[in-house]
Design an enzyme around this catalytic site. Sequence first.
Site, PDB file in Angstrom:
ATOM      1  N   GLY A 157       1.002  -1.282   0.040  1.00 34.13           N
ATOM      2  CA  GLY A 157       0.107  -0.127  -0.133  1.00 34.13           C
ATOM      3  C   GLY A 157       0.920   1.023   0.072  1.00 34.13           C
ATOM      4  O   GLY A 157       1.914   1.270  -0.538  1.00 34.13           O
ATOM      5  N   SER A 158       0.376   2.147   0.591  1.00 33.56           N
ATOM      6  CA  SER A 158       1.123   3.690   0.668  1.00 33.56           C
ATOM      7  C   SER A 158       2.050   3.805   1.496  1.00 33.56           C
ATOM      8  O   SER A 158       1.882   3.253   2.645  1.00 33.56           O
ATOM      9  CB  SER A 158       0.044   4.734   0.628  1.00 33.56           C
ATOM     10  OG  SER A 158      -0.757   4.590   1.820  1.00 33.56           O
ATOM     11  N   PRO A 159       3.169   4.557   1.264  1.00 38.35           N
ATOM     12  CA  PRO A 159       3.984   4.548   2.438  1.00 38.35           C
ATOM     13  C   PRO A 159       3.445   5.496   3.817  1.00 38.35           C
ATOM     14  O   PRO A 159       3.998   5.207   4.705  1.00 38.35           O
ATOM     15  CB  PRO A 159       5.044   5.815   1.566  1.00 38.35           C
ATOM     16  CG  PRO A 159       4.818   5.861   0.286  1.00 38.35           C
ATOM     17  CD  PRO A 159       3.584   5.184   0.137  1.00 38.35           C
TER      18      PRO A 159
ATOM     19  N   VAL B  65       0.576   4.799   5.008  1.00 37.02           N
ATOM     20  CA  VAL B  65      -0.062   3.551   5.846  1.00 37.02           C
ATOM     21  C   VAL B  65       0.821   2.651   6.391  1.00 37.02           C
ATOM     22  O   VAL B  65       0.964   2.132   7.274  1.00 37.02           O
ATOM     23  CB  VAL B  65      -1.403   2.937   4.957  1.00 37.02           C
ATOM     24  CG1 VAL B  65      -1.780   1.605   5.948  1.00 37.02           C
ATOM     25  CG2 VAL B  65      -2.593   3.936   4.705  1.00 37.02           C
TER      26      VAL B  65
ATOM     27  N   GLU C   5       5.631  -3.432   1.048  1.00 34.35           N
ATOM     28  CA  GLU C   5       5.777  -3.150  -0.531  1.00 34.35           C
ATOM     29  C   GLU C   5       4.833  -1.897  -0.660  1.00 34.35           C
ATOM     30  O   GLU C   5       3.701  -1.528  -0.607  1.00 34.35           O
ATOM     31  CB  GLU C   5       5.151  -4.125  -1.141  1.00 34.35           C
ATOM     32  CG  GLU C   5       5.838  -5.523  -1.108  1.00 34.35           C
ATOM     33  CD  GLU C   5       7.121  -5.638  -1.758  1.00 34.35           C
ATOM     34  OE1 GLU C   5       7.376  -4.783  -2.930  1.00 34.35           O
ATOM     35  OE2 GLU C   5       7.705  -6.602  -1.812  1.00 34.35           O
TER      36      GLU C   5
ATOM     37  N   CYS D 150       1.688   0.807  -9.127  1.00 31.29           N
ATOM     38  CA  CYS D 150       2.624   1.259  -8.240  1.00 31.29           C
ATOM     39  C   CYS D 150       4.127   1.477  -8.945  1.00 31.29           C
ATOM     40  O   CYS D 150       4.795   2.314  -8.403  1.00 31.29           O
ATOM     41  CB  CYS D 150       2.897   0.295  -6.963  1.00 31.29           C
ATOM     42  SG  CYS D 150       3.336  -1.353  -7.494  1.00 31.29           S
TER      43      CYS D 150
HETATM   44  P1  NAD Z   1      -3.447   2.362   1.083  1.00 28.66           P
HETATM   45  O1  NAD Z   1      -2.180   2.418   1.768  1.00 28.66           O
HETATM   46  O2  NAD Z   1      -4.346   3.296   1.258  1.00 28.66           O
HETATM   47  O3  NAD Z   1      -4.240   0.715   1.577  1.00 28.66           O
HETATM   48  C1  NAD Z   1      -3.662  -0.366   1.454  1.00 28.66           C
HETATM   49  C2  NAD Z   1      -4.439  -1.184   2.632  1.00 28.66           C
HETATM   50  O4  NAD Z   1      -4.360  -0.865   3.988  1.00 28.66           O
HETATM   51  C3  NAD Z   1      -5.901  -1.423   2.198  1.00 28.66           C
HETATM   52  O5  NAD Z   1      -6.105  -2.824   2.322  1.00 28.66           O
HETATM   53  C4  NAD Z   1      -6.405  -0.537   3.381  1.00 28.66           C
HETATM   54  O6  NAD Z   1      -7.570  -1.142   3.903  1.00 28.66           O
HETATM   55  C5  NAD Z   1      -5.558  -0.497   4.505  1.00 28.66           C
HETATM   56  N1  NAD Z   1      -5.470   0.709   5.118  1.00 28.66           N
HETATM   57  C6  NAD Z   1      -5.670   2.120   5.039  1.00 28.66           C
HETATM   58  N2  NAD Z   1      -5.665   2.925   5.809  1.00 28.66           N
HETATM   59  C7  NAD Z   1      -5.335   2.201   6.874  1.00 28.66           C
HETATM   60  C8  NAD Z   1      -4.881   2.522   8.480  1.00 28.66           C
HETATM   61  N3  NAD Z   1      -4.975   3.857   8.595  1.00 28.66           N
HETATM   62  N4  NAD Z   1      -4.683   1.512   9.078  1.00 28.66           N
HETATM   63  C9  NAD Z   1      -4.787   0.196   8.739  1.00 28.66           C
HETATM   64  N5  NAD Z   1      -4.626  -0.043   7.423  1.00 28.66           N
HETATM   65  C10 NAD Z   1      -5.182   0.667   6.414  1.00 28.66           C
HETATM   66  O7  NAD Z   1      -3.206   1.962  -0.349  1.00 28.66           O
HETATM   67  P2  NAD Z   1      -4.112   1.978  -1.713  1.00 28.66           P
HETATM   68  O8  NAD Z   1      -4.775   3.207  -1.963  1.00 28.66           O
HETATM   69  O9  NAD Z   1      -4.849   0.531  -1.412  1.00 28.66           O
HETATM   70  O10 NAD Z   1      -2.987   1.579  -2.714  1.00 28.66           O
HETATM   71  C11 NAD Z   1      -2.189   2.499  -3.441  1.00 28.66           C
HETATM   72  C12 NAD Z   1      -0.764   2.567  -2.855  1.00 28.66           C
HETATM   73  O11 NAD Z   1      -0.306   1.248  -2.816  1.00 28.66           O
HETATM   74  C13 NAD Z   1       0.194   3.524  -3.820  1.00 28.66           C
HETATM   75  O12 NAD Z   1       0.867   4.313  -2.889  1.00 28.66           O
HETATM   76  C14 NAD Z   1       0.934   2.291  -4.477  1.00 28.66           C
HETATM   77  O13 NAD Z   1       2.156   2.681  -4.885  1.00 28.66           O
HETATM   78  C15 NAD Z   1       0.932   1.299  -3.338  1.00 28.66           C
HETATM   79  N6  NAD Z   1       1.115   0.041  -4.123  1.00 28.66           N
HETATM   80  C16 NAD Z   1       2.363  -0.536  -3.950  1.00 28.66           C
HETATM   81  C17 NAD Z   1       2.794  -1.867  -4.498  1.00 28.66           C
HETATM   82  C18 NAD Z   1       4.266  -2.548  -4.368  1.00 28.66           C
HETATM   83  O14 NAD Z   1       4.117  -3.481  -4.726  1.00 28.66           O
HETATM   84  N7  NAD Z   1       5.098  -1.860  -3.978  1.00 28.66           N
HETATM   85  C19 NAD Z   1       1.807  -2.491  -5.348  1.00 28.66           C
HETATM   86  C20 NAD Z   1       0.583  -1.880  -5.414  1.00 28.66           C
HETATM   87  C21 NAD Z   1       0.211  -0.663  -4.754  1.00 28.66           C
END
Ligand code: NAD
Length: 470
Positions: free
Chosen positions: A194-196, A198, A216, A250
């Site tokens: 997910g995002s940096p 979170v 990741e 990503c």
């Molecule tokens: P996100 O960080 O918003 O969410 C990821 C997951 O975390 C989701 O399942 C969500 O339910 C959970 N989450 C969100 N807020 C939370 C919190 N406060 N506490 C606990 N869990 C929480 O990311 P997104 O919008 O789903 O995805 C986009 C991001 O992910 C982008 O930054 C992208 O670059 C990154 N990404 C990275 C990869 C990689 O392999 N490096 C792959 C895909 C996406």
Amino acid sequence: MTDYTDNKYSELFKNQKSQHLQVGNTTYKERIKKLKNLKVALEKTYKQELRDALYKDFKKPTLETDLTEIYPVIDEINFVKKHLKSWLKRQKVDTPISLLGSSSWIKNESKGVCLIISPWNFPVNLTFGPLVSAIAAGNTVILKPSEMTPHTSKVMSKIVSALFNENEIALVEGEVEVSQELLKLPFNHIFFTGSPQVGKIVMKSAAEHLTSVTLELGGKSPAIIDDSSNLDKAVKKIIFGKFLNAGQTCIAPDYLFINENIKPQFVNSFKKQLNEFYTENVSNSNSFGRIVNKKHFDRLRGYLEDAKSRNAEIAIGGTSEEKDNFIEPTLVFNAEEDSELMQNEIFGPILPVKTYTSISRVLEDINSREKPLALYIFSKNKKVIGEIINNTRAGSTCINHNLLQFLNHNLPFGGANNSGIGKSHGYFGFLEFTNQRSVLKQHTLSAVDLLTPPYSSFKQKLVDLTIKWF
Ligand code: NAD
């Protein structure tokens, strides 16, 4: 003992905990069987349901679902099938002469109960991909997919409950609060994509229990087109990499550097190639997806408004349709450094382009930001390629293409610092879910036994000799 009995998921966690040694002691054949079942589910039983769900969630074109969601997981399973037997073998290592009379090896054992939290942009790939590694390493797993792709999560939940006992592998659906609750539990490993932003929350929660993490993450991945490259080919590849999944990838190139000399040819080539891929009316093309929801649609429109209000040049595109979260592929020049476009990960079909006259300026620009997840170089000039690679840091680099590095299981996939901690795919993914236990077995008398108290001048001499000669 940690008290987590008031947690909604404590029962599930406790049940998995009680199973973890049994699951961790399964043979490689038993693990392969589980993976084969998952493969059949993805390849046959649930393939159409997954395609339909991803279309409902954000109009993901079927070909993209097959290529970027289903194929990578099947490929990962095939890779693991080929190598797991050797990964699980006791790995003998040399023993130094000072430890004469003993032998040593590494036992690759499961970590225990693992949590996998995944994002919405490639929900199947990024939920089941890490699951393959976790199963290979012999763990029990709780999966928490994103709330933003609910149709896909539902089908994945169906697959998991059809194939696995929930005391071994379970999937829980729900909002962010579900992740927050799960993160309170003392998992043995957390694999988060997910995002940096979170990622930092996950790492803080993990610190409470000293749980190991794989993060990741994302960020701004640059691409560079040097004037020695074949421009049309480079543009075609960049358009593929940037607009696949409507830019919500990503490792998509986030922003692009081109040599100032090639700007007019570049814009012409870009227009021509976009038309070839998506026709003049992109919103009618069935090869182009949509933004996942209104929140992200508004975010991207905001970035464009901000750029326009600061006199950025919208060279191509710029339109949007609110009714189904469509944003046209857009090329922007002269976006200011402190604009939303240049400060945030874009994660959508907007490509800011910077022109340069010297590569050293490009390197300064890249190095003034966080280390990217990916860095792309389009060039025929070996010297330039070497200069860029040696003077930057990034999770991965692809030369004369983009995204493809993700598909080679012999390469570790992951970021560096802000773009991630730890690696996935193939053996590297297996290792993230593995405790490498060191084992030393004493067979005969050990030289160390001669050095036990009471210490004497003779023993001191032996230590002196050991330090000098061994
Ligand atoms: P996100 O960080 O918003 O969410 C990821 C997951 O975390 C989701 O399942 C969500 O339910 C959970 N989450 C969100 N807020 C939370 C919190 N406060 N506490 C606990 N869990 C929480 O990311 P997104 O919008 O789903 O995805 C986009 C991001 O992910 C982008 O930054 C992208 O670059 C990154 N990404 C990275 C990869 C990689 O392999 N490096 C792959 C895909 C996406």
